[in-house]
Design a protein around this motif. Structure first.
Motif, PDB file in Angstrom:
ATOM      1  N   GLU A   1       0.807  -0.987   0.102  1.00  8.67           N
ATOM      2  CA  GLU A   1       0.409  -0.307   0.083  1.00  8.67           C
ATOM      3  C   GLU A   1       0.659   1.107   0.124  1.00  8.67           C
ATOM      4  O   GLU A   1       0.530   2.205  -0.758  1.00  8.67           O
ATOM      5  CB  GLU A   1      -0.735   0.172   1.570  1.00  8.67           C
ATOM      6  N   TRP A   2       1.864   1.115   0.699  1.00 10.53           N
ATOM      7  CA  TRP A   2       2.958   2.460   0.601  1.00 10.53           C
ATOM      8  C   TRP A   2       3.677   2.897  -0.703  1.00 10.53           C
ATOM      9  O   TRP A   2       3.548   4.017  -0.743  1.00 10.53           O
ATOM     10  CB  TRP A   2       4.028   1.637   1.988  1.00 10.53           C
TER      11      TRP A   2
ATOM     12  N   GLU B   1       4.268   5.977  -5.425  1.00 14.43           N
ATOM     13  CA  GLU B   1       4.345   6.106  -7.232  1.00 14.43           C
ATOM     14  C   GLU B   1       3.020   6.347  -8.232  1.00 14.43           C
ATOM     15  O   GLU B   1       3.028   6.607  -9.008  1.00 14.43           O
ATOM     16  CB  GLU B   1       4.185   4.454  -7.830  1.00 14.43           C
ATOM     17  N   GLY B   2       1.999   6.667  -7.018  1.00 17.26           N
ATOM     18  CA  GLY B   2       1.091   7.748  -7.842  1.00 17.26           C
ATOM     19  C   GLY B   2      -0.334   7.612  -7.791  1.00 17.26           C
ATOM     20  O   GLY B   2      -0.935   7.821  -7.765  1.00 17.26           O
TER      21      GLY B   2
ATOM     22  N   ALA C   1       4.468  -1.544  -7.884  1.00 17.40           N
ATOM     23  CA  ALA C   1       4.373  -1.552  -5.550  1.00 17.40           C
ATOM     24  C   ALA C   1       5.019  -3.562  -5.674  1.00 17.40           C
ATOM     25  O   ALA C   1       5.384  -3.840  -4.601  1.00 17.40           O
ATOM     26  CB  ALA C   1       2.762  -1.624  -5.151  1.00 17.40           C
ATOM     27  N   PHE C   2       3.827  -4.016  -6.936  1.00 20.58           N
ATOM     28  CA  PHE C   2       4.439  -5.306  -6.537  1.00 20.58           C
ATOM     29  C   PHE C   2       5.082  -5.793  -6.456  1.00 20.58           C
ATOM     30  O   PHE C   2       5.883  -6.767  -6.506  1.00 20.58           O
ATOM     31  CB  PHE C   2       3.313  -6.154  -7.470  1.00 20.58           C
ATOM     32  N   LYS C   3       6.438  -5.325  -7.820  1.00 24.80           N
ATOM     33  CA  LYS C   3       7.464  -5.447  -8.238  1.00 24.80           C
ATOM     34  C   LYS C   3       7.915  -5.179  -6.689  1.00 24.80           C
ATOM     35  O   LYS C   3       8.798  -5.977  -6.960  1.00 24.80           O
ATOM     36  CB  LYS C   3       7.834  -5.060  -9.506  1.00 24.80           C
ATOM     37  N   GLN C   4       8.358  -4.347  -6.200  1.00 24.46           N
ATOM     38  CA  GLN C   4       8.507  -3.911  -5.014  1.00 24.46           C
ATOM     39  C   GLN C   4       8.894  -4.892  -4.282  1.00 24.46           C
ATOM     40  O   GLN C   4       9.682  -4.627  -3.677  1.00 24.46           O
ATOM     41  CB  GLN C   4       8.837  -2.318  -4.875  1.00 24.46           C
TER      42      GLN C   4
END
Length: 467
Positions: A424-425, A430-431, A440-443
């Motif tokens: 969520e963060w 990222e926008g 977000a999923f990749k990170q």
């Protein structure tokens, strides 16, 4: 006194151990199916109840957290009420909560029912291992544990696959009635096959310590969940955090002074056991976190249906079972530190692979990287069991086995929570659009890869201190 194992064996004959093993497998698999199948239904539940990930993740973390607490009640419940009454009451409460979930009209009701289910699973599941050790005392224990382990390994693979198909065709409510036939079968057969013997001198349950531990776990999870939705200075955030810190401190104080502590903290005086606990926490994060993250990624970013997302995890789970057997064979030949390091790095490679592939990747490529990760977990599981217990004295083995399982489950509960927090963060940072969702999923996958890689340092500390 009730029926003991010897009486039941005389009544049912030489095939009794096999019948009992079948009942224990059915009951355990029902609990595991309930734990793992919910993840493929989360997008449908989120859409139906108009909730976001911070609230929806409680359907997974609430189950895991209460299951973790329930593990500490299992030995006391079996001694106090007998295996039959404990299992029957746990299964009955599980069935009632599943049926109530079918008529729930609010998300908080589903979450509360999942917490009840998790507590039942935590109390019922450990009975299986104890009874297998007792009923196969004269021989065949290794084969029985292998067969039971295979069933337990298959259940997390079948859960998302069967659950995904049911969600696509019957809606998310099917997840709650899916384990009911197995629960009913286990209850019916258990009435005749489970021993009902109770101990004359039941160990005292430290109720205050149990309450403090439950409050600490749920307050810490609540702190992380609320921090995803509100500012850190909001009372509902910092108050839950403060409550978690206070209750953890009180629990440690209580445990250090108790003659029969709920969780024997003296086990962690061994440096090797402390290292094994770090590995167990990471293992729990990987096992339950990936089962949560991958289906969510496939449905949210890749546009998979629930059934297709569940099918992707099916071959991965089968490979995990095979790798666990192979890992058990290797654990007799190689040091636990080597196997733990290898398993951690294999899973880290899998998480990095999922982070590396681009959007629109083929089903086969995504399945390949998921399979690599499950092979790593399969190598980790037996190595962690042997490595953590080999450090302890013979008098500490039973307590150590329960403690390391508790730590692993705790890692699963907090792993799912922390991954949701990070997801969520990063999505917001990222926008907040669809592209941010992908990033977000990749990170998050990169984060998992980093955590597993760093844990290799702890894995090298898992070395026997016994002569």
């Amino acid at each position: 006194m009730g029926d003991d194992l010897q009486t039941l064996q005389q009544r049912f004959g030489p095939r009794y151990p096999q019948w009992l093993l079948a009942v224990l497998m059915v009951g355990s698999m029902a609990m595991i199916l309930a734990a793992t199948s919910i993840n493929v239904a989360l997008p449908a539940i989120m859409a139906d109840f108009a909730i976001g990930r911070p609230l929806a993740q409680w359907l997974s973390t609430g189950f895991l957290a209460s299951m973790t607490a329930g593990l500490l009640l299992a030995a006391w419940a079996q001694a106090r009420f007998g295996a039959r009454r404990t299992a029957q009451c746990g299964l009955l409460l599980f069935i009632i909560s599943s049926l109530l979930a079918l008529v729930a009209f609010a998300a908080w009701q589903l979450i509360a029912l999942r917490i009840v289910q998790g507590l039942c699973a935590g109390i019922v599941q450990p009975l299986a291992m104890v009874l297998i050790f007792r009923v196969f005392a004269d021989g065949g224990r290794g084969m029985a544990l292998g067969i039971y382990g295979l069933g337990v390994m298959l259940a997390p693979s079948l859960g998302p696959a069967i659950g995904g198909y049911l969600v696509d065709n019957f809606g998310w409510a099917a997840i709650f009635w899916m384990p009911l036939p197995m629960c009913l079968l286990a209850m019916l057969a258990g009435q005749w096959l489970l021993p009902d013997q109770r101990l004359r001198s039941t160990p005292r349950l430290d109720v205050l310590a149990f309450v403090l531990l439950c409050v600490a776990i749920f307050a810490a999870l609540g702190f992380l969940a609320e921090a995803q939705r509100f500012a850190w200075i909001a009372p509902r955030v910092w108050l839950t955090g403060a409550l978690a810190v206070i209750t953890v401190g009180l629990f440690i104080w209580r445990s250090r002074r108790a003659t029969q502590p709920l969780l024997p903290l003296t086990l962690w005086r061994h440096g090797g056991f402390r290292s094994a606990s770090w590995v167990a926490l990471t293992l729990g994060l990987g096992l339950y976190g990936s089962t949560y993250l991958i289906p969510l990624y496939l449905q949210t970013v890749e546009g998979f249906s629930a059934g297709r997302a569940g099918m992707l995890l099916l071959p991965a789970g089968l490979l995990m079972g095979m790798a666990s057997f192979f890992g058990g064979w290797l654990s007799d030949r190689l040091s636990a530190a080597v196997l733990l390091s290898a398993g951690l790095l294999i899973f880290a490679l899998s998480a990095a692979g999922l982070a590396w592939v681009g959007q629109g990747a083929s089903f086969v490529l995504l399945c390949f990287w998921a399979c690599v990760g499950r092979i790593g977990l399969g190598v980790l599981l037996p190595a962690l069991s042997t490595g953590s217990l080999d450090i302890l004295s013979s008098e500490e083995l039973a307590q150590g086995a329960g403690a390391i399982t508790f730590v692993r489950q705790l890692g699963g509960a907090f792993g799912v929570n922390l991954l949701t927090f990070f997801l969520e963060w990063r999505h917001s940072a990222e926008g907040g659009d669809q592209w941010a969702e992908l990033l977000a999923f990749k990170q998050s996958f990169w984060l998992v890869a980093g955590v597993f890689t760093i844990t290799v340092v702890a894995a090298w500390g898992v070395k026997s201190t016994r002569a």
